[in-house]
Design a protein around this motif. Structure first.
Motif, PDB file in Angstrom:
ATOM      1  N   ALA A  79       0.851  -1.197   0.000  1.00 39.82           N
ATOM      2  CA  ALA A  79       0.000   0.000   0.000  1.00 39.82           C
ATOM      3  C   ALA A  79       0.879   1.238   0.000  1.00 39.82           C
ATOM      4  O   ALA A  79       1.063   1.903   1.028  1.00 39.82           O
ATOM      5  CB  ALA A  79      -0.947  -0.009   1.195  1.00 39.82           C
ATOM      6  N   GLY A  80       1.486   1.530  -1.140  1.00 36.76           N
ATOM      7  CA  GLY A  80       2.333   2.711  -1.265  1.00 36.76           C
ATOM      8  C   GLY A  80       3.512   2.647  -0.330  1.00 36.76           C
ATOM      9  O   GLY A  80       4.175   1.618  -0.185  1.00 36.76           O
ATOM     10  N   ALA A  81       3.759   3.767   0.355  1.00 35.84           N
ATOM     11  CA  ALA A  81       4.900   3.850   1.272  1.00 35.84           C
ATOM     12  C   ALA A  81       4.498   3.602   2.716  1.00 35.84           C
ATOM     13  O   ALA A  81       5.291   3.827   3.633  1.00 35.84           O
ATOM     14  CB  ALA A  81       5.559   5.227   1.147  1.00 35.84           C
ATOM     15  N   LEU A  82       3.267   3.125   2.933  1.00 36.59           N
ATOM     16  CA  LEU A  82       2.809   2.900   4.306  1.00 36.59           C
ATOM     17  C   LEU A  82       3.520   1.694   4.911  1.00 36.59           C
ATOM     18  O   LEU A  82       3.719   0.678   4.229  1.00 36.59           O
ATOM     19  CB  LEU A  82       1.300   2.656   4.330  1.00 36.59           C
ATOM     20  N   PRO A  83       3.874   1.761   6.197  1.00 31.96           N
ATOM     21  CA  PRO A  83       4.439   0.585   6.862  1.00 31.96           C
ATOM     22  C   PRO A  83       3.380  -0.508   6.968  1.00 31.96           C
ATOM     23  O   PRO A  83       2.179  -0.233   6.848  1.00 31.96           O
ATOM     24  CB  PRO A  83       4.846   1.117   8.240  1.00 31.96           C
ATOM     25  N   PRO A  84       3.814  -1.750   7.213  1.00 27.22           N
ATOM     26  CA  PRO A  84       2.874  -2.885   7.155  1.00 27.22           C
ATOM     27  C   PRO A  84       1.626  -2.735   8.008  1.00 27.22           C
ATOM     28  O   PRO A  84       0.523  -3.044   7.541  1.00 27.22           O
ATOM     29  CB  PRO A  84       3.735  -4.066   7.625  1.00 27.22           C
ATOM     30  N   HIS A  85       1.748  -2.242   9.265  1.00 33.54           N
ATOM     31  CA  HIS A  85       0.559  -2.200  10.118  1.00 33.54           C
ATOM     32  C   HIS A  85      -0.454  -1.168   9.619  1.00 33.54           C
ATOM     33  O   HIS A  85      -1.661  -1.353   9.756  1.00 33.54           O
ATOM     34  CB  HIS A  85       0.950  -1.928  11.581  1.00 33.54           C
ATOM     35  N   GLU A 125       1.121  11.457  -0.952  1.00 32.32           N
ATOM     36  CA  GLU A 125       0.353  10.588  -1.840  1.00 32.32           C
ATOM     37  C   GLU A 125      -0.488   9.594  -1.055  1.00 32.32           C
ATOM     38  O   GLU A 125      -1.679   9.424  -1.298  1.00 32.32           O
ATOM     39  CB  GLU A 125       1.287   9.849  -2.791  1.00 32.32           C
ATOM     40  N   ASP A 126       0.139   8.935  -0.066  1.00 31.48           N
ATOM     41  CA  ASP A 126      -0.598   7.930   0.701  1.00 31.48           C
ATOM     42  C   ASP A 126      -1.687   8.556   1.562  1.00 31.48           C
ATOM     43  O   ASP A 126      -2.787   8.017   1.680  1.00 31.48           O
ATOM     44  CB  ASP A 126       0.377   7.140   1.589  1.00 31.48           C
ATOM     45  N   LEU A 127      -1.381   9.706   2.169  1.00 28.73           N
ATOM     46  CA  LEU A 127      -2.394  10.362   2.996  1.00 28.73           C
ATOM     47  C   LEU A 127      -3.549  10.892   2.158  1.00 28.73           C
ATOM     48  O   LEU A 127      -4.707  10.859   2.581  1.00 28.73           O
ATOM     49  CB  LEU A 127      -1.752  11.492   3.796  1.00 28.73           C
ATOM     50  N   CYS A 128      -3.238  11.377   0.973  1.00 32.20           N
ATOM     51  CA  CYS A 128      -4.300  11.831   0.080  1.00 32.20           C
ATOM     52  C   CYS A 128      -5.269  10.691  -0.222  1.00 32.20           C
ATOM     53  O   CYS A 128      -6.487  10.869  -0.214  1.00 32.20           O
ATOM     54  CB  CYS A 128      -3.693  12.369  -1.219  1.00 32.20           C
ATOM     55  N   ILE A 129      -4.733   9.512  -0.492  1.00 36.17           N
ATOM     56  CA  ILE A 129      -5.579   8.354  -0.776  1.00 36.17           C
ATOM     57  C   ILE A 129      -6.442   8.017   0.436  1.00 36.17           C
ATOM     58  O   ILE A 129      -7.639   7.742   0.304  1.00 36.17           O
ATOM     59  CB  ILE A 129      -4.720   7.141  -1.182  1.00 36.17           C
ATOM     60  N   LEU A 130      -5.858   8.053   1.621  1.00 34.46           N
ATOM     61  CA  LEU A 130      -6.625   7.717   2.823  1.00 34.46           C
ATOM     62  C   LEU A 130      -7.767   8.709   3.049  1.00 34.46           C
ATOM     63  O   LEU A 130      -8.901   8.317   3.351  1.00 34.46           O
ATOM     64  CB  LEU A 130      -5.705   7.683   4.040  1.00 34.46           C
ATOM     65  N   TYR A 131      -7.461  10.020   2.901  1.00 35.23           N
ATOM     66  CA  TYR A 131      -8.519  11.015   3.072  1.00 35.23           C
ATOM     67  C   TYR A 131      -9.596  10.867   1.991  1.00 35.23           C
ATOM     68  O   TYR A 131     -10.795  10.973   2.263  1.00 35.23           O
ATOM     69  CB  TYR A 131      -7.929  12.426   3.021  1.00 35.23           C
TER      70      TYR A 131
END
Length: 393
Positions: A79-85, A125-131
């Motif tokens: 999931a992009g640059a997000l850590p596993p958890h 990028e990852d936070l944009c997707i989450l929001y």
């Protein structure tokens, strides 16, 4: 029946899908002053912030013997640059959203957003997707105000992201803030002209704004931002997902089918009009074009047979009637017009047989009765001529 042609026939954010979007970073801002941390609503039976889930498991935590194992492999997808958890939380949210569990999906996305803030992760990028994904949940639950706030946050993180723009436009529209919705839809179309929903809604909102503000409705619109050419090119160059490719292919196929249907209907209507005017050669060409588009429509062959009969092309007319009867074995018009073709070919016995078939299907067809009398007379005369010219032994 002989000249009657058949009438030509008369000639649409995604529920149930993963709300994945493009790009994001930062904590969520509420109202006016400093940014506030969003409240996390816990759902009984769901995992904590480590992203684990307990699904279809008894209260004791042990899986029942004999029950099938639940496939949770999707949780470990990258999931992009997000850590596993945090990736597991996002993937869990996507899975829940796909299965219509929007409230539970919202919780997962909120936990992932909180986790990014706690871990100091700064990945726009990852936070944009989450929001943007959480905004999709708000939109599905009818919470347009929070949807707008999350989309705006996503767009601060990644300007001109397509899905947050589209979702915010839908939320504005649901709140009847049509001018803002119009601006967002028009911005979407600068990025991707293929978003049919944006085209449809711009058209609908334009009519509403004209009714509301009159001919000068554009004067009252907020400014529509000019999307940089680099952003447009970047969007065009971006690889599309299999889901998007499939949707585009389906839309293209639907549009092509609609275009073909409209063209077919026009050609058939033109053919019918030409028959009424007695322009049989031109009508023949129109029906032939129709046959190329829809070779399985019986009426085309019976209609074209009229033209061929009028042009004295009796063998071709017979063949068209044969094809029509293969498609519809009980078609009265095909039998009647084939009888006329046989008559033209001087095969009076076959003509008589087809006319009797017509009358068996419908005894009230007066033209068939009259034609049968003519054909019977011709058959009798033919037999008499044959007998007269046969030498006696």
């Amino acid at each position: 029946m002989g000249n009657a042609q058949d009438k030509s026939p008369g000639s649409g954010g995604g529920g149930g899908r993963s709300p994945q979007a493009t790009a994001g970073s930062g904590a969520r801002s509420r109202g006016g002053g400093s940014a506030e941390k969003p409240q996390t609503r816990r759902v009984p039976g769901k995992g904590a912030a480590n992203g684990t889930q307990r699904e279809n498991t008894p209260a004791g935590g042990q899986q029942e013997q004999g029950s099938p194992a639940v496939d949770t492999s999707y949780l470990d997808a990258p999931a992009g640059a997000l850590p596993p958890h945090l990736a597991r939380l996002k993937n869990a949210g996507n899975h829940l959203f796909k299965h219509g569990q929007f409230g539970e999906a919202l919780e997962k996305y909120t936990q992932a957003i909180d986790g990014c803030a706690e871990a100091g992760i700064d990945s726009p990028e990852d936070l944009c997707i989450l929001y943007s994904n959480r905004a999709a949940c708000f939109l599905k639950d009818g919470n347009s105000t929070d949807c707008i706030q999350d989309c705006t946050k996503a767009l601060e993180l990644q300007p001109y992201s397509l899905k947050p723009l589209l979702r915010r436009a839908m939320a504005y529209e649901s709140l009847e803030r049509y001018k803002k919705a119009y601006v967002d839809y028009k911005t979407v179309l600068q990025i991707d002209t293929g978003v049919q929903a944006a085209h449809d809604r711009v058209h609908r909102i334009t009519k509403m704004l004209i009714e509301q503000d009159g001919p000068e409705w554009r004067v009252n619109l907020p400014e529509i931002p000019a999307v940089p050419l680099s952003v447009q090119q970047q969007h065009r160059d971006k690889p599309i997902s299999a889901e998007v490719a499939q949707a585009r292919a389906a839309r293209a196929a639907h549009e092509e089918a609609s275009r073909k249907d409209a063209h077919f209907t026009l050609l058939k209507r033109e053919g019918n009009d030409l028959v009424k005017k007695g322009h049989f050669q031109e009508a023949l060409e129109k029906y032939s074009e129709c046959v190329a588009l829809k070779p399985d429509e019986c009426a085309l062959y019976t209609n074209r047979a009229i033209c061929l009969l009028k042009l004295n092309h009796f063998e071709e007319a017979r063949q068209d009637c044969d094809t029509a009867l293969q498609l519809e074995p009980g078609n009265k018009k095909a039998f009647y017009r084939r009888a006329l073709a046989y008559k033209g070919l001087q095969d009076y016995l076959s003509a008589s047989s087809d006319l009797q078939e017509v009358l068996q299907l419908d005894p009230n067809v007066r033209e068939a009765e009259e034609e049968l009398e003519v054909v019977t007379s011709l058959l009798r005369q033919s037999l008499m001529d044959t007998t007269a010219h046969t030498p006696r032994v």
